[in-house]
Write a protein that holds these residues in place. Structure first.
Motif, PDB file in Angstrom:
ATOM      1  N   HIS A 141       0.613  -0.954   0.318  1.00 39.36           N
ATOM      2  CA  HIS A 141       0.102   0.238   0.045  1.00 39.36           C
ATOM      3  C   HIS A 141       0.684   1.610  -0.335  1.00 39.36           C
ATOM      4  CE1 HIS A 141      -3.496  -2.372   0.824  1.00 39.36           C
ATOM      5  NE2 HIS A 141      -2.666  -3.075   1.933  1.00 39.36           N
ATOM      6  N   CYS A 190      -5.131   6.031   0.019  1.00 39.09           N
ATOM      7  CA  CYS A 190      -3.802   4.537  -0.703  1.00 39.09           C
ATOM      8  C   CYS A 190      -3.479   4.962  -1.277  1.00 39.09           C
ATOM      9  CB  CYS A 190      -4.334   3.518   0.187  1.00 39.09           C
ATOM     10  SG  CYS A 190      -3.170   1.746  -1.268  1.00 39.09           S
ATOM     11  N   GLU A 192      -1.297   3.109  -3.698  1.00 39.28           N
ATOM     12  CA  GLU A 192      -0.765   1.805  -4.425  1.00 39.28           C
ATOM     13  C   GLU A 192      -2.146   0.914  -5.055  1.00 39.28           C
ATOM     14  OE1 GLU A 192       2.945   1.513  -5.302  1.00 39.28           O
ATOM     15  OE2 GLU A 192       1.899   0.193  -6.543  1.00 39.28           O
ATOM     16  N   TYR A 193      -1.600   0.500  -6.047  1.00 35.93           N
ATOM     17  CA  TYR A 193      -3.512   0.283  -6.005  1.00 35.93           C
ATOM     18  C   TYR A 193      -2.565  -0.943  -5.450  1.00 35.93           C
ATOM     19  CZ  TYR A 193      -7.078  -3.086  -8.804  1.00 35.93           C
ATOM     20  OH  TYR A 193      -8.152  -3.278  -9.236  1.00 35.93           O
ATOM     21  N   CYS A 194      -3.868  -1.714  -4.665  1.00 37.49           N
ATOM     22  CA  CYS A 194      -4.001  -3.246  -3.766  1.00 37.49           C
ATOM     23  C   CYS A 194      -5.337  -3.864  -3.719  1.00 37.49           C
ATOM     24  CB  CYS A 194      -4.116  -2.423  -2.351  1.00 37.49           C
ATOM     25  SG  CYS A 194      -5.290  -1.023  -1.989  1.00 37.49           S
ATOM     26  N   HIS A 227      -9.290  -0.821  -3.491  1.00 39.97           N
ATOM     27  CA  HIS A 227      -8.266   0.472  -3.098  1.00 39.97           C
ATOM     28  C   HIS A 227      -8.351   1.743  -3.227  1.00 39.97           C
ATOM     29  CE1 HIS A 227      -5.145   3.255  -4.318  1.00 39.97           C
ATOM     30  NE2 HIS A 227      -5.516   3.418  -5.461  1.00 39.97           N
ATOM     31  N   MET A 253      -9.865   2.781  -0.217  1.00 38.41           N
ATOM     32  CA  MET A 253      -8.657   3.077   2.072  1.00 38.41           C
ATOM     33  C   MET A 253      -8.274   4.302   1.707  1.00 38.41           C
ATOM     34  SD  MET A 253      -5.800   0.890   1.583  1.00 38.41           S
ATOM     35  CE  MET A 253      -4.442   0.565   2.715  1.00 38.41           C
TER      36      MET A 253
HETATM   37 CU1  CUA Z   1      -4.149  -0.008  -0.523  1.00 37.49          CU
HETATM   38 CU2  CUA Z   1      -4.083   1.040  -1.838  1.00 37.49          CU
END
Ligand code: CUA
Length: 332
Positions: A144, A179, A181-183, A187, A190
């Motif tokens: 993340h 967030c 960062e693609y998670c 996502h 987040m």
């Molecule tokens: Cu955690 Cu995107």
């Protein structure tokens, strides 16, 4: 959101003004050279266009001075970018010594935060203004990224290691946390808020929280998980004493040393056989899967708190010999 459409996020941390100035410089250089180059292309294309089919260009000589100028000036401009950027980067990487620490555990799809005083928050972080805040961050699952545009703070959060970043808020307010960062599926959800508060309001907020610090939570885990049975403070147990270990250099069996930082303590809890302390057997049970990342950071805070200090009424011992120190976790 108001009706205005701001081009830049608010400048709400000490570093944000500097980051913006660097950005303005980068943009100014980029715009200047974009105009210069495209202008020159256009001008030369018209000025030196072929006027008849029989026209043959005559040979040109390279201007030595010109070559030097258009090499040295861009070199200087890019070195300014490098030096300026590096200086901000280094300051952003090193939390000041008087930082207040907050632990962050990211997971799909939320931010879990723990204050040393014991307060725990989800997707919200309360901090005082005018005080550096260091985040010690890890992830339970995937990568993340902790992103607060108004603070110009963005730091990837990686499973299996501790990343740190810091900022100092300058204005009270409510700031977006993303967030970055693609998670996975959620996502985009987040997200959260950072509440920067006047110091006295922050103290009030802290006082309204649960009793029990992170160190106390860690001490309880230390007992509940039976760590205390082997890690005697006087070094007489099957495991090494943990008093004074944090920040020290630990000798390993089979040679070599390791600096006892957060990552080493975490590894020694989850996978104790990875680095065995010199003079001890690799017979500690594996705690991988038995403790959460939040438990691990509580245990780390507890280990950090085990500094060699003389107990009341005890003779002073040397701080250099942690194994002889008398503050024991079992008699807390
Ligand atoms: Cu955690 Cu995107």
């Amino acid at each position: 959101m108001g009706t205005r459409l701001p081009l830049f996020p608010e400048q709400a941390s000490t570093i944000s003004v500097e980051v913006d100035h660097l950005l303005y410089y980068l943009m100014a250089v980029s715009i200047f050279f974009t105009l210069l180059i495209f202008g020159a292309i256009l001008y030369f294309a018209i000025r030196y266009r072929r006027k008849s089919d029989t026209e043959i260009p005559h040979s040109v000589h390279t201007g030595f001075a010109l070559e030097i100028i258009w090499s040295v000036i861009p070199f200087g401009l890019t070195m300014i970018m490098f030096g300026w950027g590096a200086s901000i980067f280094f300051r952003e990487r090193r939390p000041p010594d008087n930082s207040m620490q907050v632990y962050v555990v990211a997971k799909q799809w939320m931010w879990k935060l723990q204050h040393l005083e014991g307060q725990r928050e989800i997707n919200e972080l309360h901090i005082p203004i005018n005080r550096p805040v260091e985040l010690i961050m890890t992830s339970e699952d995937v990568i993340h990224s902790f992103f607060v545009p108004d603070f110009r703070t963005k730091q990837d959060v990686v499973p299996g290691r501790y990343e740190t970043t810091w900022f100092e808020a300058t204005k009270p307010g409510k700031y977006h946390l993303f967030c970055a960062e693609y998670c996975g599926t959620k996502h985009s959800g987040m997200i959260g808020w950072i509440y920067a508060m006047e110091p006295q309001n922050y103290q009030q907020w802290l006082a309204g929280g649960p009793s029990g610090t992170m160190v106390e939570a860690g001490a309880k885990l230390f007992e509940d998980l039976a760590c205390v049975n082997c890690h005697h403070a006087d070094g007489s147990g099957r495991g090494p004493s943990l008093v004074g270990v944090f920040g020290s250099t630990v000798k390993l069996s089979g040679g070599g040393t390791v600096k006892a930082d957060e990552a080493y303590i975490r590894e020694s809890i989850l996978n104790p056989a990875a680095k065995v302390v010199e003079g001890y057997m690799p017979d500690m049970p594996v705690f991988q899967g038995l403790v959460t990342e939040e438990n691990v950071v509580q245990l780390i805070e507890y280990v950090k708190s085990l500094t060699p200090r003389p107990a009341p009424n005890a003779p002073t011992r040397t701080a250099a010999l942690p194994s002889t120190a008398v503050s024991t976790p079992s008699n807390r």
